[in-house]
Design a protein around this motif. Structure first.
Motif, PDB file in Angstrom:
ATOM      1  N   ASN A 157       0.794  -1.227   0.000  1.00 23.02           N
ATOM      2  CA  ASN A 157       0.000   0.000   0.000  1.00 23.02           C
ATOM      3  C   ASN A 157       0.827   1.278   0.000  1.00 23.02           C
ATOM      4  OD1 ASN A 157      -2.450  -1.360  -0.051  1.00 23.02           O
ATOM      5  ND2 ASN A 157      -2.553  -1.533   2.178  1.00 23.02           N
ATOM      6  N   ASP A 158       2.153   1.134   0.133  1.00 21.13           N
ATOM      7  CA  ASP A 158       3.003   2.321   0.079  1.00 21.13           C
ATOM      8  C   ASP A 158       3.081   2.900  -1.327  1.00 21.13           C
ATOM      9  OD1 ASP A 158       3.580   2.380   2.750  1.00 21.13           O
ATOM     10  OD2 ASP A 158       5.445   1.234   2.573  1.00 21.13           O
ATOM     11  N   PHE A 159       2.729   2.092  -2.321  1.00 18.89           N
ATOM     12  CA  PHE A 159       2.860   2.508  -3.715  1.00 18.89           C
ATOM     13  C   PHE A 159       1.496   2.607  -4.393  1.00 18.89           C
ATOM     14  CE2 PHE A 159       6.942   0.502  -2.801  1.00 18.89           C
ATOM     15  CZ  PHE A 159       7.837   1.407  -3.357  1.00 18.89           C
ATOM     16  N   ALA A 160       1.354   3.599  -5.262  1.00 22.86           N
ATOM     17  CA  ALA A 160       0.182   3.708  -6.130  1.00 22.86           C
ATOM     18  C   ALA A 160       0.629   3.407  -7.555  1.00 22.86           C
ATOM     19  CB  ALA A 160      -0.420   5.103  -6.063  1.00 22.86           C
ATOM     20  N   ILE A 161       0.067   2.374  -8.151  1.00 19.43           N
ATOM     21  CA  ILE A 161       0.380   2.057  -9.546  1.00 19.43           C
ATOM     22  C   ILE A 161      -0.337   3.067 -10.439  1.00 19.43           C
ATOM     23  CG2 ILE A 161       0.211   0.341 -11.376  1.00 19.43           C
ATOM     24  CD1 ILE A 161       0.146  -1.826  -9.226  1.00 19.43           C
ATOM     25  N   VAL A 162       0.401   3.705 -11.321  1.00 17.30           N
ATOM     26  CA  VAL A 162      -0.211   4.714 -12.184  1.00 17.30           C
ATOM     27  C   VAL A 162      -0.184   4.318 -13.657  1.00 17.30           C
ATOM     28  CG1 VAL A 162       0.063   6.660 -10.609  1.00 17.30           C
ATOM     29  CG2 VAL A 162       1.947   6.055 -12.143  1.00 17.30           C
ATOM     30  N   ASN A 163      -0.100   3.013 -13.921  1.00 21.66           N
ATOM     31  CA  ASN A 163      -0.328   2.528 -15.278  1.00 21.66           C
ATOM     32  C   ASN A 163      -1.829   2.558 -15.576  1.00 21.66           C
ATOM     33  OD1 ASN A 163       2.426   0.826 -14.570  1.00 21.66           O
ATOM     34  ND2 ASN A 163       2.234   1.366 -16.724  1.00 21.66           N
ATOM     35  N   SER A 164      -2.201   2.210 -16.793  1.00 23.19           N
ATOM     36  CA  SER A 164      -3.613   2.309 -17.171  1.00 23.19           C
ATOM     37  C   SER A 164      -4.481   1.229 -16.533  1.00 23.19           C
ATOM     38  CB  SER A 164      -3.760   2.268 -18.696  1.00 23.19           C
ATOM     39  OG  SER A 164      -3.193   1.094 -19.230  1.00 23.19           O
ATOM     40  N   ILE A 165      -3.888   0.317 -15.763  1.00 19.44           N
ATOM     41  CA  ILE A 165      -4.708  -0.591 -14.966  1.00 19.44           C
ATOM     42  C   ILE A 165      -5.371   0.172 -13.823  1.00 19.44           C
ATOM     43  CG2 ILE A 165      -3.373  -2.643 -15.547  1.00 19.44           C
ATOM     44  CD1 ILE A 165      -1.991  -2.406 -12.829  1.00 19.44           C
ATOM     45  N   PRO A 194      -3.689   5.100 -32.256  1.00 21.16           N
ATOM     46  CA  PRO A 194      -2.673   4.060 -32.096  1.00 21.16           C
ATOM     47  C   PRO A 194      -3.137   3.108 -30.995  1.00 21.16           C
ATOM     48  CG  PRO A 194      -1.700   6.259 -32.005  1.00 21.16           C
ATOM     49  CD  PRO A 194      -3.186   6.432 -31.889  1.00 21.16           C
ATOM     50  N   LEU A 195      -2.742   1.839 -31.095  1.00 20.74           N
ATOM     51  CA  LEU A 195      -3.215   0.853 -30.125  1.00 20.74           C
ATOM     52  C   LEU A 195      -2.031   0.069 -29.573  1.00 20.74           C
ATOM     53  CD1 LEU A 195      -5.750  -0.322 -28.841  1.00 20.74           C
ATOM     54  CD2 LEU A 195      -5.993  -1.838 -30.823  1.00 20.74           C
ATOM     55  N   GLY A 196      -1.715   0.318 -28.294  1.00 26.32           N
ATOM     56  CA  GLY A 196      -0.611  -0.374 -27.637  1.00 26.32           C
ATOM     57  C   GLY A 196      -1.113  -1.122 -26.426  1.00 26.32           C
ATOM     58  N   ASN A 197      -1.056  -0.462 -25.266  1.00 21.76           N
ATOM     59  CA  ASN A 197      -1.570  -1.090 -24.053  1.00 21.76           C
ATOM     60  C   ASN A 197      -3.089  -0.997 -23.970  1.00 21.76           C
ATOM     61  OD1 ASN A 197      -0.601  -2.623 -21.896  1.00 21.76           O
ATOM     62  ND2 ASN A 197      -0.781  -0.928 -20.460  1.00 21.76           N
ATOM     63  N   ALA A 198      -3.683  -0.274 -24.908  1.00 19.69           N
ATOM     64  CA  ALA A 198      -5.131  -0.226 -25.167  1.00 19.69           C
ATOM     65  C   ALA A 198      -5.920   0.624 -24.176  1.00 19.69           C
ATOM     66  CB  ALA A 198      -5.723  -1.637 -25.237  1.00 19.69           C
ATOM     67  N   GLY A 199      -5.250   1.278 -23.243  1.00 26.93           N
ATOM     68  CA  GLY A 199      -5.963   2.116 -22.299  1.00 26.93           C
ATOM     69  C   GLY A 199      -6.574   3.354 -22.934  1.00 26.93           C
ATOM     70  N   PRO A 255      -1.572  -6.454 -23.874  1.00 26.80           N
ATOM     71  CA  PRO A 255      -2.112  -5.182 -23.378  1.00 26.80           C
ATOM     72  C   PRO A 255      -2.940  -5.339 -22.104  1.00 26.80           C
ATOM     73  CG  PRO A 255      -2.483  -5.409 -25.740  1.00 26.80           C
ATOM     74  CD  PRO A 255      -1.998  -6.730 -25.252  1.00 26.80           C
ATOM     75  N   ALA A 256      -2.738  -4.416 -21.172  1.00 22.11           N
ATOM     76  CA  ALA A 256      -3.473  -4.453 -19.903  1.00 22.11           C
ATOM     77  C   ALA A 256      -4.962  -4.221 -20.092  1.00 22.11           C
ATOM     78  CB  ALA A 256      -2.893  -3.413 -18.946  1.00 22.11           C
ATOM     79  N   SER A 257      -5.326  -3.404 -21.085  1.00 18.73           N
ATOM     80  CA  SER A 257      -6.744  -3.086 -21.320  1.00 18.73           C
ATOM     81  C   SER A 257      -7.281  -3.808 -22.556  1.00 18.73           C
ATOM     82  CB  SER A 257      -6.923  -1.568 -21.473  1.00 18.73           C
ATOM     83  OG  SER A 257      -6.516  -0.887 -20.315  1.00 18.73           O
ATOM     84  N   TRP A 258      -6.771  -4.989 -22.811  1.00 23.40           N
ATOM     85  CA  TRP A 258      -7.134  -5.772 -23.999  1.00 23.40           C
ATOM     86  C   TRP A 258      -8.646  -5.987 -24.080  1.00 23.40           C
ATOM     87  CZ3 TRP A 258      -3.637 -10.377 -25.710  1.00 23.40           C
ATOM     88  CH2 TRP A 258      -4.161 -11.013 -26.837  1.00 23.40           C
ATOM     89  N   LYS A 259      -9.238  -6.554 -23.028  1.00 22.44           N
ATOM     90  CA  LYS A 259     -10.662  -6.892 -23.053  1.00 22.44           C
ATOM     91  C   LYS A 259     -11.528  -5.650 -23.197  1.00 22.44           C
ATOM     92  CE  LYS A 259     -10.342 -11.192 -20.384  1.00 22.44           C
ATOM     93  NZ  LYS A 259     -10.774 -11.893 -19.141  1.00 22.44           N
ATOM     94  N   GLN A 260     -11.160  -4.585 -22.497  1.00 22.94           N
ATOM     95  CA  GLN A 260     -11.948  -3.357 -22.560  1.00 22.94           C
ATOM     96  C   GLN A 260     -11.899  -2.733 -23.955  1.00 22.94           C
ATOM     97  OE1 GLN A 260      -9.658  -4.296 -20.293  1.00 22.94           O
ATOM     98  NE2 GLN A 260      -9.877  -3.157 -18.353  1.00 22.94           N
ATOM     99  N   ALA A 261     -10.703  -2.748 -24.560  1.00 15.29           N
ATOM    100  CA  ALA A 261     -10.555  -2.176 -25.897  1.00 15.29           C
ATOM    101  C   ALA A 261     -11.298  -3.018 -26.925  1.00 15.29           C
ATOM    102  CB  ALA A 261      -9.081  -2.070 -26.259  1.00 15.29           C
ATOM    103  N   ARG A 262     -11.212  -4.327 -26.779  1.00 19.97           N
ATOM    104  CA  ARG A 262     -11.924  -5.213 -27.701  1.00 19.97           C
ATOM    105  C   ARG A 262     -13.428  -4.977 -27.613  1.00 19.97           C
ATOM    106  NH1 ARG A 262     -10.663  -7.531 -32.253  1.00 19.97           N
ATOM    107  NH2 ARG A 262     -12.554  -6.363 -32.792  1.00 19.97           N
ATOM    108  N   ALA A 263     -13.917  -4.804 -26.390  1.00 15.16           N
ATOM    109  CA  ALA A 263     -15.336  -4.525 -26.198  1.00 15.16           C
ATOM    110  C   ALA A 263     -15.727  -3.193 -26.838  1.00 15.16           C
ATOM    111  CB  ALA A 263     -15.680  -4.517 -24.709  1.00 15.16           C
TER     112      ALA A 263
END
Length: 366
Positions: A157-165, A194-199, A255-263
């Protein structure tokens, strides 16, 4: 307003402009660098290529504070992290996320840790993260390996992940869609990205849907994403273990947001396609020399995809199917100075000539 009075309206960030649509409250400390409010430029040349009275616009996200679209999401993610009393940010990155996270961490007065694939990050982006004071760790692996490590560390909990997840990142990035609708008066018919990590594609679709749901637009665009041929997991519907492309920002195999982007693509009746590195570099060069917009290679994927879609005989999406008068948005996501190596080979040795008009005229063959 007097000549000496600052115009603070132009420096407001996306939270100030779109607070009602974002996960913030009155108690959220706003960490902003004045992101958003980026140009939406009409392109007569691209419009002519489509024909049939279609209008093409370029959304230039490379003029955000750290030179990429990531700043839109980072302002929300970091503001929420500070609200939760987070001690440090952490992210995996191919470059743009690291630069943005480090800058907003510096603005907030907290630490930032960047985990990146060794030798797989553009030098300009790495220098940004260094300049902003991030702690940088290079790993022997690719971006997907880096994100896996960050996910595990982020359980602390000391860290906040700031990737598109991080959903706060997606929430901030959807403001680009709001701006497009606000400027056009309605949603476009097609949105190319452009489509990479899909976020980002996920975020744009969320923004368009939210504005449509609040009756600020009358329609929804078809979402069209373009992956690099050597890093196209969504197109091929399989993880790419060793993604390879000159477009480092979209060199992602899972990609982290694969399912969301596909949807989003399916719901919008859009498409996903691939463009080669050669097509990407040709589009990067074309955009600079014809529109005066210098973008990094990954950003040019949307322009390369545009050209491909103009050819009805090739590609997953043909512009022949769109009605006359359609509006098309091509988003370019990052400034060219972030990843200039691709055009460095075009720089010739500049042998000096005499300092007089005659010598200069001879040199330019006039």
């Amino acid at each position: 307003m007097s000549i000496n009075e600052p115009n603070l309206e132009q420096s407001r960030g996306v939270i100030a402009r779109y607070r009602a649509f974002l996960p913030v409250s009155e108690s959220t400390p706003i960490i902003s660098l004045g992101e958003g409010n980026t140009p939406l430029l009409s392109s007569a040349r691209l419009s002519k290529k489509v024909g049939r009275d279609c209008e093409v616009f370029i959304k230039n996200e490379g003029v955000n504070p750290t030179g990429s679209f990531k700043d839109r999401g980072m302002t929300v993610a970091v503001s929420k992290a500070v609200e939760r009393n987070t001690r440090a940010l952490i992210c995996a990155s191919t470059g743009n996320t690291s630069a943005s996270a480090a800058a907003y961490a510096a603005r907030a007065g907290i630490s930032c840790v960047v985990v990146l694939p060794a030798g797989k990050i553009a030098r300009g982006k790495l220098l940004q993260a260094v300049a902003y004071g991030a702690k940088i760790v290079a790993i022997d692996g690719n971006f997907d390996d880096a994100l896996r490590v960050v996910r595990e560390i982020g359980e602390d909990n000391d860290f906040a992940i700031v990737n598109s997840i991080n959903p706060d990142r997606i929430a901030g990035q959807k403001t680009a869609a709001f701006e497009i609708v606000d400027l056009l008066g309605d949603a476009p018919d097609l949105q190319l990205l452009p489509l990479g990590n899909a976020g980002n594609l996920t975020a744009y679709w969320a923004g368009y849907r939210e504005y449509h749901g609040s009756r600020r637009s009358t329609k929804l665009p078809a979402m069209i994403g373009f992956q690099a041929a050597g890093a196209a997991p969504i197109f091929h519907n399989r993880v790419v273990e060793k993604p390879e492309t000159i477009a480092s920002a979209i060199r992602i195999g899972n990609p982290a947001s694969w399912k969301q982007a596909r949807a989003a693509i399916d719901e919008s009746h859009g498409a996903v396609d691939v463009v080669t590195d050669e097509e990407i570099l040709d589009a990067q060069r074309w955009l600079a020399r014809n529109e005066g917009i210098f973008v990094e290679p990954a950003s040019a994927a949307s322009i390369a995809g545009f050209f491909k879609s103009c050819d009805s005989k090739d590609g997953a999406y043909s512009f022949e199917k769109i009605p006359p008068g359609s509006r098309i948005i091509c988003t370019v996501t990052g400034h060219g100075l972030k990843d200039p190596d691709a055009v460095a080979k075009d720089v010739v040795d500049l042998a000096p000539v005499a300092a007089n008009p005659e010598a200069v005229r001879r040199a330019i063959a006039l």
